[in-house]
Design a protein around this motif. Structure first.
Motif, PDB file in Angstrom:
ATOM      1  N   ILE A   1     -23.047 -39.304  52.997  1.00  0.00           N
ATOM      2  CA  ILE A   1     -22.589 -39.695  52.070  1.00  0.00           C
ATOM      3  C   ILE A   1     -21.082 -39.022  51.054  1.00  0.00           C
ATOM      4  O   ILE A   1     -20.198 -39.889  51.141  1.00  0.00           O
ATOM      5  N   ARG A   2     -21.475 -37.645  50.792  1.00  0.00           N
ATOM      6  CA  ARG A   2     -20.430 -37.212  49.472  1.00  0.00           C
ATOM      7  C   ARG A   2     -18.877 -37.113  50.636  1.00  0.00           C
ATOM      8  O   ARG A   2     -17.850 -37.268  50.228  1.00  0.00           O
TER       9      ARG A   2
ATOM     10  N   SER B   1     -14.402 -33.911  47.675  1.00  0.00           N
ATOM     11  CA  SER B   1     -15.372 -35.678  48.059  1.00  0.00           C
ATOM     12  C   SER B   1     -16.292 -35.803  47.037  1.00  0.00           C
ATOM     13  O   SER B   1     -17.244 -36.962  47.790  1.00  0.00           O
ATOM     14  N   GLU B   2     -16.853 -34.982  46.119  1.00  0.00           N
ATOM     15  CA  GLU B   2     -17.223 -35.144  45.561  1.00  0.00           C
ATOM     16  C   GLU B   2     -16.759 -35.812  43.731  1.00  0.00           C
ATOM     17  O   GLU B   2     -17.866 -35.990  43.065  1.00  0.00           O
TER      18      GLU B   2
ATOM     19  N   TRP C   1     -17.341 -40.786  50.037  1.00  0.00           N
ATOM     20  CA  TRP C   1     -17.235 -41.243  49.394  1.00  0.00           C
ATOM     21  C   TRP C   1     -15.125 -40.483  48.777  1.00  0.00           C
ATOM     22  O   TRP C   1     -14.389 -41.122  48.670  1.00  0.00           O
TER      23      TRP C   1
ATOM     24  N   LEU D   1     -18.539 -38.383  41.764  1.00  0.00           N
ATOM     25  CA  LEU D   1     -20.122 -38.866  42.295  1.00  0.00           C
ATOM     26  C   LEU D   1     -21.363 -38.301  40.775  1.00  0.00           C
ATOM     27  O   LEU D   1     -20.566 -37.413  40.301  1.00  0.00           O
TER      28      LEU D   1
ATOM     29  N   MET E   1     -15.458 -40.427  43.484  1.00  0.00           N
ATOM     30  CA  MET E   1     -15.401 -41.543  43.399  1.00  0.00           C
ATOM     31  C   MET E   1     -13.863 -41.998  42.334  1.00  0.00           C
ATOM     32  O   MET E   1     -14.177 -41.543  41.099  1.00  0.00           O
TER      33      MET E   1
ATOM     34  N   PHE F   1     -12.797 -42.245  50.918  1.00  0.00           N
ATOM     35  CA  PHE F   1     -13.485 -44.125  50.084  1.00  0.00           C
ATOM     36  C   PHE F   1     -11.800 -44.140  48.814  1.00  0.00           C
ATOM     37  O   PHE F   1     -11.052 -44.500  48.428  1.00  0.00           O
ATOM     38  N   GLN F   2     -11.895 -42.760  47.998  1.00  0.00           N
ATOM     39  CA  GLN F   2     -10.600 -42.045  46.961  1.00  0.00           C
ATOM     40  C   GLN F   2      -9.798 -42.062  47.411  1.00  0.00           C
ATOM     41  O   GLN F   2      -8.819 -42.185  46.961  1.00  0.00           O
TER      42      GLN F   2
END
Length: 153
Positions: free
Chosen positions: A109-110, A91-92, A113, A95, A1, A116-117
């Protein structure tokens, strides 16, 4: 993120300062740090990355400093964020290494994320340096460029 680190905030502030206070001559980093209270040695590294990305132009010499690499309206906060934070396409990005390592973490979840980013960066792309300088003017922030404007007929 995407992290809203001091480095990112200082970079946005420095580019906005250069846009707001430029009179067509290069703005020296010591002037930016003096006006904004940003540590010079911390900001120098960030400025070089912005030069390499074409957001700023570096001018060498005793009267050297920084100029915008393109028009204020064509530089977005997202452009600066991508350069300064080395935003990965993964996507990591951002994190912690041990976060979301289970099956739900990896599959749900990943990737979330990463979404969201991407959405945050898209929102940042809608805000230009031109808009930030307008906000500074409306907020009554003193400007070197306004002090040096002369009117003649």
């Amino acid at each position: 993120m995407l992290k809203f680190s001091k480095k990112l905030l200082y970079a946005i502030e420095a580019v906005t300062d250069i846009a707001y206070n430029s009179t067509g001559e290069p703005v020296q980093i010591r002037e930016v740090t003096s006006r904004q209270g940003v540590p010079q040695r911390y900001l120098e590294q960030v400025m070089q990355r912005l030069v390499r990305a074409g957001i700023l132009k570096g001018v060498r010499g005793p009267r050297g400093g920084y100029l915008l690499g393109r028009e204020r309206a064509r530089i977005s906060v997202g452009d600066i964020a991508r350069v300064v934070m080395d935003v990965a396409e993964s996507s990591e990005a951002g994190l912690p290494p041990d976060a979301a390592t289970g099956p739900i973490g990896r599959v749900v979840i990943r990737p979330l994320w990463g979404e969201f980013q991407e959405k945050i960066l898209l929102m940042m792309d809608t805000v230009s340096i031109e808009e930030l300088t307008t906000r500074a003017f409306r907020g009554g922030v003193p400007s070197e460029s306004c002090d040096r404007i002369t009117y003649s007929i």
